[in-house]
Write an enzyme that holds these catalytic residues in place. Sequence first.
Site, mmCIF file in Angstrom:
data_model
loop_
_atom_site.group_PDB
_atom_site.id
_atom_site.type_symbol
_atom_site.label_atom_id
_atom_site.label_comp_id
_atom_site.label_asym_id
_atom_site.label_seq_id
_atom_site.Cartn_x
_atom_site.Cartn_y
_atom_site.Cartn_z
ATOM 1 N N GLU A 151 0.910 -1.099 -0.046
ATOM 2 C CA GLU A 151 0.061 0.000 -0.039
ATOM 3 C C GLU A 151 0.943 1.297 -0.072
ATOM 4 O O GLU A 151 1.832 1.525 0.662
ATOM 5 C CB GLU A 151 -0.916 0.017 1.211
ATOM 6 C CG GLU A 151 -1.882 1.153 1.358
ATOM 7 C CD GLU A 151 -2.615 1.308 0.071
ATOM 8 O OE1 GLU A 151 -3.336 0.317 -0.562
ATOM 9 O OE2 GLU A 151 -2.452 2.393 -0.519
ATOM 10 N N LEU A 153 -0.293 4.628 0.170
ATOM 11 C CA LEU A 153 -1.188 5.614 0.548
ATOM 12 C C LEU A 153 -0.466 6.565 1.507
ATOM 13 O O LEU A 153 0.497 6.204 2.053
ATOM 14 C CB LEU A 153 -2.563 5.221 1.378
ATOM 15 C CG LEU A 153 -2.371 4.816 2.846
ATOM 16 C CD1 LEU A 153 -2.259 5.748 3.914
ATOM 17 C CD2 LEU A 153 -3.720 4.004 3.103
ATOM 18 N N LYS A 204 7.953 -1.661 -2.211
ATOM 19 C CA LYS A 204 7.460 -0.700 -1.163
ATOM 20 C C LYS A 204 8.562 -0.282 -0.416
ATOM 21 O O LYS A 204 8.686 0.952 -0.332
ATOM 22 C CB LYS A 204 6.563 -1.655 -0.058
ATOM 23 C CG LYS A 204 6.116 -1.083 1.034
ATOM 24 C CD LYS A 204 5.211 0.028 0.580
ATOM 25 C CE LYS A 204 4.980 1.222 1.988
ATOM 26 N NZ LYS A 204 4.256 2.283 1.590
ATOM 27 N N CYS A 260 5.925 5.464 9.044
ATOM 28 C CA CYS A 260 6.549 4.523 7.897
ATOM 29 C C CYS A 260 7.721 5.015 7.736
ATOM 30 O O CYS A 260 8.641 4.132 7.620
ATOM 31 C CB CYS A 260 5.491 4.719 6.883
ATOM 32 S SG CYS A 260 3.989 4.119 6.825
ATOM 33 N N LYS A 320 2.751 15.062 10.065
ATOM 34 C CA LYS A 320 2.605 15.723 9.026
ATOM 35 C C LYS A 320 1.028 16.677 9.064
ATOM 36 O O LYS A 320 0.246 16.335 9.975
ATOM 37 C CB LYS A 320 2.790 15.244 7.726
ATOM 38 C CG LYS A 320 1.889 14.078 7.429
ATOM 39 C CD LYS A 320 2.275 13.473 6.080
ATOM 40 C CE LYS A 320 1.396 12.529 5.780
ATOM 41 N NZ LYS A 320 1.260 12.171 4.313
HETATM 42 P P1 NAD Z 1 -2.483 0.674 12.724
HETATM 43 O O1 NAD Z 1 -1.747 0.392 13.564
HETATM 44 O O2 NAD Z 1 -3.142 2.101 12.373
HETATM 45 O O3 NAD Z 1 -3.677 -0.404 12.046
HETATM 46 C C1 NAD Z 1 -3.241 -1.676 12.308
HETATM 47 C C2 NAD Z 1 -4.526 -2.468 13.071
HETATM 48 O O4 NAD Z 1 -4.145 -3.959 13.045
HETATM 49 C C3 NAD Z 1 -4.792 -2.105 14.449
HETATM 50 O O5 NAD Z 1 -6.074 -1.413 14.501
HETATM 51 C C4 NAD Z 1 -4.715 -3.388 15.181
HETATM 52 O O6 NAD Z 1 -5.534 -3.386 16.505
HETATM 53 C C5 NAD Z 1 -4.769 -4.465 14.231
HETATM 54 N N1 NAD Z 1 -4.581 -5.741 14.686
HETATM 55 C C6 NAD Z 1 -3.216 -6.054 15.150
HETATM 56 N N2 NAD Z 1 -3.097 -7.299 15.193
HETATM 57 C C7 NAD Z 1 -4.160 -7.809 14.912
HETATM 58 C C8 NAD Z 1 -4.786 -9.189 14.631
HETATM 59 N N3 NAD Z 1 -4.056 -10.237 15.163
HETATM 60 N N4 NAD Z 1 -6.083 -9.417 14.301
HETATM 61 C C9 NAD Z 1 -6.779 -8.278 13.843
HETATM 62 N N5 NAD Z 1 -6.345 -7.282 13.890
HETATM 63 C C10 NAD Z 1 -4.966 -6.888 14.353
HETATM 64 O O7 NAD Z 1 -1.262 0.336 11.392
HETATM 65 P P2 NAD Z 1 -1.363 0.984 9.835
HETATM 66 O O8 NAD Z 1 -0.492 2.408 10.060
HETATM 67 O O9 NAD Z 1 -2.782 0.728 9.218
HETATM 68 O O10 NAD Z 1 -0.108 0.118 9.126
HETATM 69 C C11 NAD Z 1 -0.557 -1.177 9.076
HETATM 70 C C12 NAD Z 1 0.703 -1.708 7.935
HETATM 71 O O11 NAD Z 1 0.406 -0.862 6.593
HETATM 72 C C13 NAD Z 1 2.000 -1.615 8.452
HETATM 73 O O12 NAD Z 1 2.954 -2.638 7.955
HETATM 74 C C14 NAD Z 1 2.386 -0.248 7.775
HETATM 75 O O13 NAD Z 1 3.895 -0.169 7.548
HETATM 76 C C15 NAD Z 1 1.762 -0.328 6.405
HETATM 77 N N6 NAD Z 1 1.736 0.855 5.779
HETATM 78 C C16 NAD Z 1 1.033 1.999 6.485
HETATM 79 C C17 NAD Z 1 0.757 3.285 5.947
HETATM 80 C C18 NAD Z 1 0.371 4.343 6.609
HETATM 81 O O14 NAD Z 1 0.459 5.632 6.172
HETATM 82 N N7 NAD Z 1 -0.186 4.328 8.009
HETATM 83 C C19 NAD Z 1 0.832 3.152 4.566
HETATM 84 C C20 NAD Z 1 1.629 2.278 3.701
HETATM 85 C C21 NAD Z 1 1.504 0.987 4.320
#
Ligand code: NAD
Length: 429
Positions: A151, A153, A204, A260, A320
């Site tokens: 992803e 975003l 990524k 990130c 940001k």
């Molecule tokens: P986040 O912490 O906002 O969300 C992750 C969610 O997963 C949480 O709500 C948590 O409770 C849940 N979770 C954890 N373990 C779980 C399980 N066993 N079963 C069900 N739910 C569970 O994280 P995020 O920012 O959404 O990032 C997620 C991934 O995406 C990471 O690898 C991150 O590097 C990647 N990513 C993030 C962004 C960003 O801008 N935030 C952009 C691209 C990629």
Amino acid sequence: MKLTIIGTGYVGLVSGTCFAEVGHQVVCVDNDAAKVKMLQAGGIPIYEPGLEEMVKKNVAAGRLSFTNSTAEGVEKSDIIFIAVPTPPQADGSVDLSFIERVARDIANSMTAYKIIVDKSTVPVKTGDKVAETIKRYCRTKVEFDVVSNPEFLREGFAVEDLMHPDRVVIGVRSPRPIEAMKEIYVPFKAPIIVTDINSAELIKHAANSFLALKISYINAIANICEAAGANVQEVANGIGLDERIGRRFLNAGIGFGGSCFPKDLSAFIKIAETIGYDFRLLKEVQRLNAEQMDRFVKKITETLWVLKDKKIGVLGLAFKQNTDDIRSSPAIDLCQRLLKEGATLRVHDPKAMDKAKAMLPNVTYVADMNDVAEGCDAIVVATEWDDFKKLDLDRAKDALTHPIMFDGRNLFDPAEMESRGWVYKSIGR
Ligand code: NAD
């Protein structure tokens, strides 16, 4: 199509909602019971422009639902996305325990062919590990495919980015899941790149590291501009109009942060090390980023001299603009450094004040940005919120003991600030 997203955070909630928006039937799973309860009751746990309305619309249309049962999510869909955290460990490597846990949970619930899609940011070869884990823990030996679909975003623009992606990357081990994956993304009208899984996973980390590098590059140029009496914004415009370079990510400041870039950079350095490559270029990016904050704090202390008992107004806490996310926020880091030096802080952020309270308990939170300067010795701009450009500068000037502004995001025009009687210090200008 029927889709399940496991992990309903910034990536999971926004991508699940956008999938529903284009007509897919989406179940979002999270193991945080309070979060699921809040979503089921119509609340939104994060701030992203446009998200709340879109969630409400799709829940009402019956296309989007929330549960804390992975088994229910696996049963209801043929395609299961993983969007759980991949946080850094102390040595910079990635903690993959959340991914492994979800892989086991999926395996335990699978009774028919599923496509398991990793959307979390993971080290190269994680897809192989996920496949091995599912095979090991799946009791009924059903067929499945693992896909990598990183992803890209940007927080603060997540809905816009998901609805209009620059590209969609689909990494596969066999041709079987390709058509279904493409079908999910047809409504988004973006170029789709199909690769092997290792390449998709690397794309990524390579993308985020390059963007971080671009920021550190312009920050290094800013430091040269300061020493040479040039203006980094003019240099950025001059080089950014070259299509090979591009103007985006060439804004000098106090460095990058967020959940990130810092972690993905450390992870990529570690991944490279594991496969025998010393990624010194990226180590230098990290060093430059840390140095950028040191330089800014030095700028403040050189002007204010002793910070003990000084009152400073801080504009911005989020990492940001357009987000309430404070994870690894340079603004929070800056506040903590100023507090350590003995300053007292009055702070304001349009969206991130609630989330900041746990990390910054001993500061005064100010609801109106125009009240931040009250009785302060200086104002600091720490986040590039557009709102801050509308600060009532005359009112702030009257409220300060002396009109000093340290602008870590280059929001104001130096010549205009000086003509209005400010001592104005920004980055690289
Ligand atoms: P986040 O912490 O906002 O969300 C992750 C969610 O997963 C949480 O709500 C948590 O409770 C849940 N979770 C954890 N373990 C779980 C399980 N066993 N079963 C069900 N739910 C569970 O994280 P995020 O920012 O959404 O990032 C997620 C991934 O995406 C990471 O690898 C991150 O590097 C990647 N990513 C993030 C962004 C960003 O801008 N935030 C952009 C691209 C990629």
